[in-house]
Motif scaffolding. Structure first.
Motif, short mmCIF file in Angstrom:
data_model
loop_
_atom_site.label_atom_id
_atom_site.label_comp_id
_atom_site.label_asym_id
_atom_site.label_seq_id
_atom_site.Cartn_x
_atom_site.Cartn_y
_atom_site.Cartn_z
N UNK A 61 0.84 -1.21 0.00
CA UNK A 61 0.00 0.00 0.00
C UNK A 61 0.87 1.25 0.00
N UNK A 62 1.90 1.26 0.84
CA UNK A 62 2.80 2.42 0.90
C UNK A 62 3.53 2.62 -0.41
N UNK A 63 4.00 1.51 -1.00
CA UNK A 63 4.71 1.60 -2.28
C UNK A 63 3.79 2.13 -3.37
N UNK A 64 2.53 1.69 -3.36
CA UNK A 64 1.58 2.15 -4.37
C UNK A 64 1.28 3.63 -4.19
N UNK A 65 1.05 4.05 -2.97
CA UNK A 65 0.71 5.45 -2.73
C UNK A 65 1.86 6.39 -3.08
N UNK A 66 3.10 5.91 -2.94
CA UNK A 66 4.25 6.75 -3.27
C UNK A 66 4.58 6.72 -4.76
N UNK A 67 3.98 5.78 -5.48
CA UNK A 67 4.30 5.64 -6.90
C UNK A 67 5.48 4.73 -7.17
N UNK A 68 6.01 4.06 -6.13
CA UNK A 68 7.13 3.14 -6.35
C UNK A 68 6.69 1.95 -7.19
N UNK A 69 5.41 1.56 -7.07
CA UNK A 69 4.81 0.60 -7.99
C UNK A 69 3.57 1.25 -8.58
N UNK A 70 3.20 0.81 -9.78
CA UNK A 70 2.09 1.46 -10.48
C UNK A 70 0.75 0.82 -10.15
N UNK A 71 0.75 -0.50 -9.87
CA UNK A 71 -0.49 -1.22 -9.64
C UNK A 71 -0.32 -2.18 -8.47
N UNK A 72 -1.43 -2.53 -7.86
CA UNK A 72 -1.40 -3.58 -6.85
C UNK A 72 -2.74 -4.28 -6.80
N UNK A 73 -2.70 -5.47 -6.26
CA UNK A 73 -3.91 -6.21 -5.91
C UNK A 73 -3.96 -6.19 -4.38
N UNK A 88 -2.68 6.84 -8.70
CA UNK A 88 -3.51 7.76 -9.46
C UNK A 88 -2.75 8.61 -10.46
N UNK A 89 -1.63 9.20 -10.04
CA UNK A 89 -0.90 10.10 -10.95
C UNK A 89 -0.27 9.32 -12.10
N UNK A 90 0.22 8.11 -11.82
CA UNK A 90 0.77 7.28 -12.89
C UNK A 90 -0.32 6.94 -13.89
N UNK A 91 -1.48 6.57 -13.38
CA UNK A 91 -2.60 6.21 -14.25
C UNK A 91 -3.03 7.40 -15.10
N UNK A 92 -3.17 8.56 -14.48
CA UNK A 92 -3.63 9.74 -15.21
C UNK A 92 -2.64 10.18 -16.27
N UNK A 93 -1.34 9.84 -16.09
CA UNK A 93 -0.32 10.25 -17.06
C UNK A 93 -0.32 9.38 -18.31
N UNK A 94 -0.99 8.23 -18.26
CA UNK A 94 -1.03 7.36 -19.44
C UNK A 94 -1.95 7.95 -20.50
N UNK A 95 -1.64 7.72 -21.77
CA UNK A 95 -2.56 8.15 -22.83
C UNK A 95 -3.91 7.45 -22.68
N UNK A 110 -5.23 8.99 -3.39
CA UNK A 110 -4.44 8.95 -4.61
C UNK A 110 -4.47 7.63 -5.33
N UNK A 111 -5.51 6.83 -5.11
CA UNK A 111 -5.61 5.50 -5.71
C UNK A 111 -6.81 5.43 -6.64
N UNK A 112 -6.61 4.76 -7.76
CA UNK A 112 -7.68 4.54 -8.73
C UNK A 112 -8.10 3.08 -8.62
#
Length: 331
Positions: free
Chosen positions: A75-87, A242-249, A136-138
């Protein structure tokens, strides 16, 4: 031969803020689920399809079985953007966004029809997604991890009294911790990847989880009694930073989202089939299986104040949204 969406990705993936088109977009996805769990196999197939349809320009690597750490760490890694996705399980997300755990209220859902109606659409689903968005999570759709049962090494669970004093492994979920404390057990949080050893060495007397998860973790090798308590449901949200996702085309988001949705549909079907067959396989492995009456467990929880406490903690509006799908709880 390219998939239908591959050509669309050539131009957008070359534009800022993404890397040049000559480099693939490499992203990571963490998961606590073991290799043999339907969530792992269906997501791995979806990521292969995304990779193929984009001609390798979107390369998402799945790290299952808690390879990237505990759920709270991921969860911490996802929120910081260290990973893009998680289950991430709804039960563990409750420590971040309390409403995320509400599907796990004890004995709330009678089956999958009201459950999916609550979580795929409508006000309860919207409230959960909005809460996660605030961190900050989608949130995509939720995969099935089933109605949970108890497996122990010391005794079968036939009545609430059988839980008294039992050291039972639970995920980092306030709802599950509260549930077992209300029934007199001693819940303890242990990382899923470490649970087998904890049970083998008697750090814990038992665990609670769905039958496919019990099979996938092989804890049946060091336990004796399986009690079909069905005390709570849990699932795992597919989440994006969220920010990684929003940056994708937009076309890349559409491609990923489509395959994630397809993976959820396949996973739910595979999970139901696997769950149906699991009890027979676990009996064949030597487990002693019983199916206790759920009514005394619900009554004990109501008498303990469990439902009153959680109605107060979630708030009347959220609780009413839940009871719209479940009917009155704790009456």
């Amino acid at each position: 031969m390219r998939g239908a969406g591959a050509g669309l990705l050539l131009g957008p993936l070359a534009s800022p803020p993404l890397r040049a088109a000559t480099e693939p977009l490499r992203l990571s996805m963490g998961s606590p689920m073991p290799q043999g769990h339907p969530a792992t196999t269906c997501l791995a197939a979806a990521l292969d399809a995304i990779r193929a349809e984009s001609d390798g320009r979107i390369d998402i690597t799945l790290y299952p079985d808690s390879q990237l750490g505990s759920e709270l760490s991921m969860q911490s890694q996802l929120r910081s953007g260290a990973i893009a996705f998680s289950l991430t399980s709804a039960s563990s997300l409750q420590t971040l966004a309390p409403i995320a755990g509400i599907p796990g209220v004890a004995y709330a859902f009678s089956g999958y029809v009201p459950l999916w109606d609550a979580l795929d659409r409508g006000p309860l689903s919207e409230r959960i997604r909005d809460a996660l968005k605030g961190f900050g999570l989608r949130a995509f759709r939720i995969v099935d991890n089933g109605f949970r049962d108890v497996i122990t090494s010391v005794r079968p669970i036939a009545t609430p009294a059988d839980l008294r004093g039992l050291k039972i492994r639970v995920p980092p979920s306030p709802l599950l911790t509260s549930l077992f404390r209300a029934l007199g057990a001693s819940p303890t949080t242990i990382n899923l990847a470490e649970t087998y050893t904890a049970l083998q060495t008697r750090v814990a007397d038992g665990m609670e989880n769905s039958l496919p998860q019990i099979e996938a973790t092989r804890v049946y090798e060091v336990q004796t009694y399986l009690s079909r308590t069905g005390h709570s449901w849990d699932g795992l949200w597919i989440l994006a930073h969220g920010r990684t996702w929003d940056a994708l085309p937009a076309d890349a988001r559409a491609l990923i989202g489509r395959h994630f949705d397809d993976a959820v549909e396949r996973q739910r079907q595979a999970f139901v089939q696997m769950n149906t067959q699991s009890e027979a396989r676990l009996r064949a492995k030597g487990l002693v299986v019983n199916a206790p009456d759920q009514a005394p467990f619900r009554a004990a929880l109501a008498a303990s104040g469990y439902y009153t406490e959680w109605k107060g903690r979630f708030g009347p509006q959220v609780w009413n949204a839940l009871e719209h799908h479940t009917g009155p709880l704790g009456a």
